[in-house]
Design a protein around this motif. Structure first.
Motif, mmCIF file in Angstrom:
data_model
loop_
_atom_site.group_PDB
_atom_site.id
_atom_site.type_symbol
_atom_site.label_atom_id
_atom_site.label_comp_id
_atom_site.label_asym_id
_atom_site.label_seq_id
_atom_site.Cartn_x
_atom_site.Cartn_y
_atom_site.Cartn_z
ATOM 1 N N UNK A 245 3.214 -7.849 5.020
ATOM 2 C CA UNK A 245 2.391 -7.701 5.680
ATOM 3 C C UNK A 245 1.494 -7.018 5.492
ATOM 4 N N UNK A 246 0.343 -7.393 5.852
ATOM 5 C CA UNK A 246 -1.359 -6.192 5.684
ATOM 6 C C UNK A 246 -1.224 -5.714 6.565
ATOM 7 N N UNK A 247 -1.857 -4.368 5.752
ATOM 8 C CA UNK A 247 -2.330 -3.593 6.552
ATOM 9 C C UNK A 247 -3.393 -3.083 6.512
ATOM 10 N N UNK A 248 -5.242 -2.870 6.846
ATOM 11 C CA UNK A 248 -4.777 -3.638 8.222
ATOM 12 C C UNK A 248 -5.000 -4.841 8.981
ATOM 13 N N UNK A 249 -4.981 -5.537 9.512
ATOM 14 C CA UNK A 249 -4.391 -7.139 9.355
ATOM 15 C C UNK A 249 -5.388 -8.040 8.682
ATOM 16 N N UNK A 250 -6.680 -7.385 9.284
ATOM 17 C CA UNK A 250 -8.205 -8.125 8.938
ATOM 18 C C UNK A 250 -8.143 -7.584 7.739
ATOM 19 N N UNK A 307 18.255 -7.684 -1.992
ATOM 20 C CA UNK A 307 18.623 -7.050 -0.338
ATOM 21 C C UNK A 307 17.386 -7.528 0.715
ATOM 22 N N UNK A 308 17.813 -7.001 2.133
ATOM 23 C CA UNK A 308 16.611 -7.584 2.773
ATOM 24 C C UNK A 308 16.093 -6.224 2.468
ATOM 25 N N UNK A 309 14.384 -6.869 2.868
ATOM 26 C CA UNK A 309 13.253 -6.069 2.545
ATOM 27 C C UNK A 309 11.793 -6.511 2.899
ATOM 28 N N UNK A 310 11.244 -5.381 3.827
ATOM 29 C CA UNK A 310 9.860 -5.398 4.343
ATOM 30 C C UNK A 310 9.185 -4.764 3.392
ATOM 31 N N UNK A 311 7.789 -5.882 2.893
ATOM 32 C CA UNK A 311 6.896 -5.147 2.674
ATOM 33 C C UNK A 311 5.451 -4.790 2.703
ATOM 34 N N UNK A 312 4.270 -4.430 2.746
ATOM 35 C CA UNK A 312 3.576 -3.359 3.684
ATOM 36 C C UNK A 312 2.169 -4.034 2.554
ATOM 37 N N UNK A 313 1.730 -4.821 2.192
ATOM 38 C CA UNK A 313 0.278 -4.983 1.552
ATOM 39 C C UNK A 313 -0.898 -4.166 2.206
ATOM 40 N N UNK A 314 -1.242 -2.868 1.669
ATOM 41 C CA UNK A 314 -2.512 -1.880 1.766
ATOM 42 C C UNK A 314 -3.542 -2.054 2.156
ATOM 43 N N UNK A 315 -4.718 -2.158 2.180
ATOM 44 C CA UNK A 315 -6.122 -2.845 1.816
ATOM 45 C C UNK A 315 -7.155 -2.242 2.462
ATOM 46 N N UNK A 316 -8.154 -1.461 1.890
ATOM 47 C CA UNK A 316 -8.985 -0.354 2.394
ATOM 48 C C UNK A 316 -10.276 -1.449 2.247
ATOM 49 N N UNK A 317 -11.345 -0.792 3.405
ATOM 50 C CA UNK A 317 -12.734 -1.092 3.263
ATOM 51 C C UNK A 317 -13.173 -0.814 1.872
ATOM 52 N N UNK A 318 -14.195 -1.538 1.312
ATOM 53 C CA UNK A 318 -15.079 -1.356 0.811
ATOM 54 C C UNK A 318 -16.150 -0.353 1.227
#
Length: 319
Positions: A245-250, A307-318
């Protein structure tokens, strides 16, 4: 598929008309698969082999600007009063000329010429390499065109903007893009192939038979009840869940799928333990990818699912 993989960055902006829930890969395949005719062996595909064909390479609301191939050159519909090499001109000089001669062009438009050259390796694997020339129309720019990458593959002749295409078996297209009210508009272009010298070696009935044979044919006879050859029941494999999933969603989108499989734009899959999984983080306009929660700073990579895993992609505003 190898053609898409090796031009993935280009295709991320090439299909204005795709559904928001559709991946760039699936859009590329949906418009080109119905006319696909190349047959590669399993080994050729695994080695990244690709045979160029006349594919749809962009699709959008702007008029097409690729015209026709003749005598070693690809002609655009863009009129140009200059003649010959453009290297000595500035971006401003060329922009002024093109904007005056073509009412459908606007200042700020980008014209891209994409040139794919086919070749075959010593072990008979078909490959290609790509050259791009891009120019954003700006009448005030004093930048020399000679400073732009691959400036020698675009020139003017007979009143039109032309692209060099003297390499036999090459594929090329002109593409027009425009920023309008915060969104990208793209011209609809089908690339032109200047010769079937390579294509005819990997198409047709013989090529299809060779490709099918390379993947193996199941000629095992049907088993009768009680046969000694009947296989024993195998236990079901242990399954694990991989989510992303992404953070923030947008900030962007994330994809997760089996390595080498189709990108279905999903963010969660169930796979057997030991499966190689591919994850990818794609930033939206105005954002950039920073890192995954596991510390990996590569926007896409493969790993073995243990194993089961949840990954989080972090984005930052330019900034």
């Amino acid at each position: 598929m190898n053609f898409y993989k090796l031009n993935k960055t280009f295709f991320r902006r090439a299909f204005e008309s795709k559904n928001p829930n559709q991946s760039d890969y699936n859009k590329f395949m949906s418009v080109n698969l119905p006319t696909a005719r190349v047959a590669l062996t399993k080994n050729d595909y695994a080695l990244g082999g690709c045979v160029l064909d006349g594919w749809r390479v962009s699709e959008g609301s702007l008029r097409g600007i690729t015209d026709s191939y003749k005598a070693g050159a690809l002609k655009s519909v863009i009129e140009c009063t200059l003649t010959g090499s453009l290297a000595a001109k500035t971006i401003g000089e060329l922009s002024t000329d093109l904007l005056a001669a073509n009412s459908f062009l606007l200042e700020g438009d980008q014209i891209t010429y994409v040139y794919w050259r086919q070749f075959v390796t010593v072990d008979r694997v078909p490959r290609f390499y790509t050259e791009y020339f891009e120019i954003t129309l700006d009448k005030s720019s004093t930048v020399k065109i000679s400073s732009l990458p691959n400036n020698d593959i675009v020139y003017a002749e007979d009143g039109f903007l032309m692209g060099e295409m003297d390499y036999e078996g090459a594929l090329a297209a002109f593409v027009l893009t425009r920023q309008s009210k915060g969104s990208l508009q793209v011209s609809t272009e089908t690339a032109i192939l200047n010769s079937d010298v390579y294509l005819k070696q990997w198409t047709g009935e013989d090529a299809e038979k060779k490709a099918i044979a390379s993947y193996g044919v199941d000629d095992t006879a049907m088993l009768e009840p009680g046969s000694a050859a009947q296989p024993a029941l195998k236990p079901a494999p242990k399954m694990v869940y991989i989510t992303a999933s992404a953070t923030p969603i947008e900030g962007g989108s994330v994809h997760v799928y089996k390595t080498g499989g189709l990108d279905t734009s999903e963010n969660a899959i169930e796979v057997p333990v030991g499966t190689s999984v591919h994850v990818e983080a794609i930033p939206n306009e105005g954002y950039r990818f920073e890192k995954w929660t596991d510390g990996n700073t590569t926007d896409e990579y493969d790993f073995i699912a243990e194993k089961s895993v949840g990954l989080l992609a972090k984005f930052v505003a330019n900034q």
